[in-house]
Scaffold this motif. Structure first.
Motif, mmCIF file in Angstrom:
data_model
loop_
_atom_site.group_PDB
_atom_site.id
_atom_site.type_symbol
_atom_site.label_atom_id
_atom_site.label_comp_id
_atom_site.label_asym_id
_atom_site.label_seq_id
_atom_site.Cartn_x
_atom_site.Cartn_y
_atom_site.Cartn_z
ATOM 1 N N LEU A 14 122.358 -46.509 21.823
ATOM 2 C CA LEU A 14 122.217 -45.123 21.359
ATOM 3 C C LEU A 14 121.925 -45.083 19.863
ATOM 4 C CD1 LEU A 14 125.143 -43.414 23.322
ATOM 5 C CD2 LEU A 14 122.694 -43.300 23.818
ATOM 6 N N GLY B 27 118.599 -43.452 18.146
ATOM 7 C CA GLY B 27 118.661 -42.473 17.061
ATOM 8 C C GLY B 27 117.916 -42.949 15.828
ATOM 9 N N SER C 221 118.975 -33.328 13.707
ATOM 10 C CA SER C 221 119.747 -33.839 14.843
ATOM 11 C C SER C 221 119.703 -35.363 14.899
ATOM 12 C CB SER C 221 119.225 -33.246 16.151
ATOM 13 O OG SER C 221 117.877 -33.640 16.367
ATOM 14 N N GLY C 222 118.533 -35.950 14.467
ATOM 15 C CA GLY C 222 118.433 -37.400 14.446
ATOM 16 C C GLY C 222 119.384 -38.017 13.450
ATOM 17 N N ALA D 202 122.829 -37.741 14.897
ATOM 18 C CA ALA D 202 123.029 -38.729 15.964
ATOM 19 C C ALA D 202 123.296 -40.110 15.381
ATOM 20 C CB ALA D 202 121.805 -38.771 16.869
ATOM 21 N N VAL E 84 126.845 -40.175 14.036
ATOM 22 C CA VAL E 84 127.847 -40.217 15.108
ATOM 23 C C VAL E 84 127.891 -41.593 15.759
ATOM 24 C CG1 VAL E 84 128.422 -39.319 17.387
ATOM 25 C CG2 VAL E 84 127.778 -37.745 15.569
ATOM 26 N N THR E 85 126.723 -42.173 16.050
ATOM 27 C CA THR E 85 126.713 -43.480 16.701
ATOM 28 C C THR E 85 127.217 -44.581 15.766
ATOM 29 O OG1 THR E 85 124.360 -43.652 16.103
ATOM 30 C CG2 THR E 85 124.881 -42.935 18.335
ATOM 31 N N TYR F 238 126.834 -36.978 23.181
ATOM 32 C CA TYR F 238 125.412 -37.179 23.464
ATOM 33 C C TYR F 238 124.777 -35.909 24.029
ATOM 34 C CZ TYR F 238 121.134 -39.435 25.099
ATOM 35 O OH TYR F 238 119.833 -39.780 25.307
ATOM 36 N N LEU G 184 124.296 -33.454 21.183
ATOM 37 C CA LEU G 184 123.154 -33.818 20.346
ATOM 38 C C LEU G 184 121.837 -33.414 20.992
ATOM 39 C CD1 LEU G 184 124.274 -37.354 19.100
ATOM 40 C CD2 LEU G 184 124.264 -35.215 17.815
ATOM 41 N N GLY H 148 119.243 -30.856 19.368
ATOM 42 C CA GLY H 148 117.887 -31.307 19.119
ATOM 43 C C GLY H 148 116.834 -30.532 19.875
ATOM 44 N N THR I 178 121.328 -39.009 31.901
ATOM 45 C CA THR I 178 122.227 -38.505 30.871
ATOM 46 C C THR I 178 123.596 -38.164 31.456
ATOM 47 O OG1 THR I 178 120.369 -37.613 29.613
ATOM 48 C CG2 THR I 178 122.545 -36.696 29.156
#
Length: 375
Positions: A43, A47, A59-60, A63, A66-67, A105, A108, A112, A124
């Motif tokens: 993930l 991202g 959002s990228g 992400a 967060v990851t 996820y 996000l 996005g 997903t």
């Protein structure tokens, strides 16, 4: 106030886990931790690729942040699991973390502008299924049920939030009709099915494993499992510099019970003594039947003096009670025990058991009904 009915309901909802399954749960925790790191890393790379193509995508960036945090948390969970710290707290924390990764996820995707994937992609949504079924590797059905409940609550909360904020509307402006709490029946049913399947897997695995590591008569750990666990505890004691004691216990004059009252009475006495030994020890202690009338007790994080006090109390308790057997007859049971402790009495499990057995035999030669903790 705790009533019998409340205790029964609590047992059904949150039954106690068997201590013998703790090592299997630790191994499962390590396996899950490794898989978790791989998934979060993928993930993270996804991202990162998105951010390279679209550097201004908010959002990228979110992400990626967060990851990155997920990688840090996942690495810490793996470190703790490898150190053998996979207890209830770590298992519960890791379970909720896995479910939350799937939820983050989904969030996000909505942020996005990819509501179609968030709502309709089976790949997903399968992140929730993977998180729930993987929990079965912890050999704890309670955690499977918690994972299922958390997944349902988090997923429905995300759908409700996306519907209320308008994030479930795509770029064209078409609103997805199933982006409502009432339109999630199929998804909730799938999560419930995954939870049920995980619970069945845990129960089946639990029965199979316990049948292979327990003595069929007394339901205590058997000789093979005891030796494996003892070696693990010695390694842990050496790593943490904590004392660990072991006791060899033998029922005095047990042959006379078999000869005078029969083997059925002898088996009953073995069961009663095994139950008394198990109830008098901590949940972290391990009581095993090595064979015949001989038992062994592993006491992690326990110095020699404390172990001797425990065994003395057990010896006195058994001697004070008569065990009723067939036809109204009763017998008085006494035990002889020898104790040794790491590191003073030996550096490995074999040596410590030899010392404890020698001391137990010395107690028998000295007249039985005694606990010996020194040469």
């Amino acid at each position: 106030m705790s009533t019998p009915l409340m205790r029964r309901l609590r047992y059904i909802v949150w039954p106690p886990s068997e201590p013998e399954l703790a090592d299997a749960g630790r191994a499962g925790e390590v396996a899950i931790a490794k898989a978790r790191l791989v998934i979060v890393a993928l993930l993270f790379l996804a991202g990162l690729a998105t951010l390279i193509r679209h550097p201004l995508d908010v959002s990228g960036r979110f992400a990626l942040m967060v990851t990155t945090g997920g990688l840090i948390v996942g690495a810490e969970i793996l470190r703790r699991a490898r150190r053998g710290a996979a207890g209830r707290a770590l298992g519960l924390t890791a379970t909720l973390f896995d479910i939350s990764v799937a939820s983050v996820y989904h969030v996000l995707l909505f942020l996005g502008g990819d509501a179609d994937t968030a709502l309709h992609s089976r790949a997903t949504f399968s992140l929730y299924i993977l998180a729930i079924t993987a929990t079965a590797l912890r050999y704890d059905g309670r955690l499977v049920r918690i994972a299922g409940l958390a997944g349902i609550v988090q997923y429905l909360s995300i759908i409700g939030w996306a519907s209320a904020t308008g994030l479930a509307v795509d770029a064209v402006g078409r609103f997805y009709g199933d982006a409502t709490l009432g339109g999630q029946f199929e998804e909730v049913l799938i999560l419930l099915t995954a939870t049920l399947l995980g619970s069945v897997i845990v129960e089946r695995a639990r029965v199979l494993r316990l049948s292979g590591i327990r003595d069929p008569l007394t339901k205590l750990a058997n000789r093979s499992y005891f030796y494996d666990r003892f070696e693990q505890e010695i390694r842990r004691a050496a790593r943490n510099k904590r004392p660990t004691s072991v006791a060899m216990v033998d029922i005095d004059h047990f042959k006379h019970i078999n000869d005078d009252y029969g083997h059925a009475a002898g088996d009953f006495v073995l069961q009663r003594v095994a139950s008394a030994l198990r109830k008098s020890m901590r949940g972290s202690d391990l009581v095993a039947r090595l064979g015949g009338e001989e038992f062994s007790i592993l006491l992690p994080d326990t110095p020699l003096d404390a172990a001797r006090s425990k065994l003395e109390a057990m010896r006195a308790m058994l001697k004070s009670e008569r065990i009723e057997i067939a036809n109204g007859a009763s017998v008085q049971v006494t035990i002889s025990a020898g104790i040794s402790a790491w590191p003073d009495d030996g550096a490995d499990a074999t040596r410590l058991l030899e010392v404890a057995d020698t001391r137990m035999l010395a107690g028998k030669r000295a007249g039985r009904d005694t606990v010996v903790a020194a040469d």
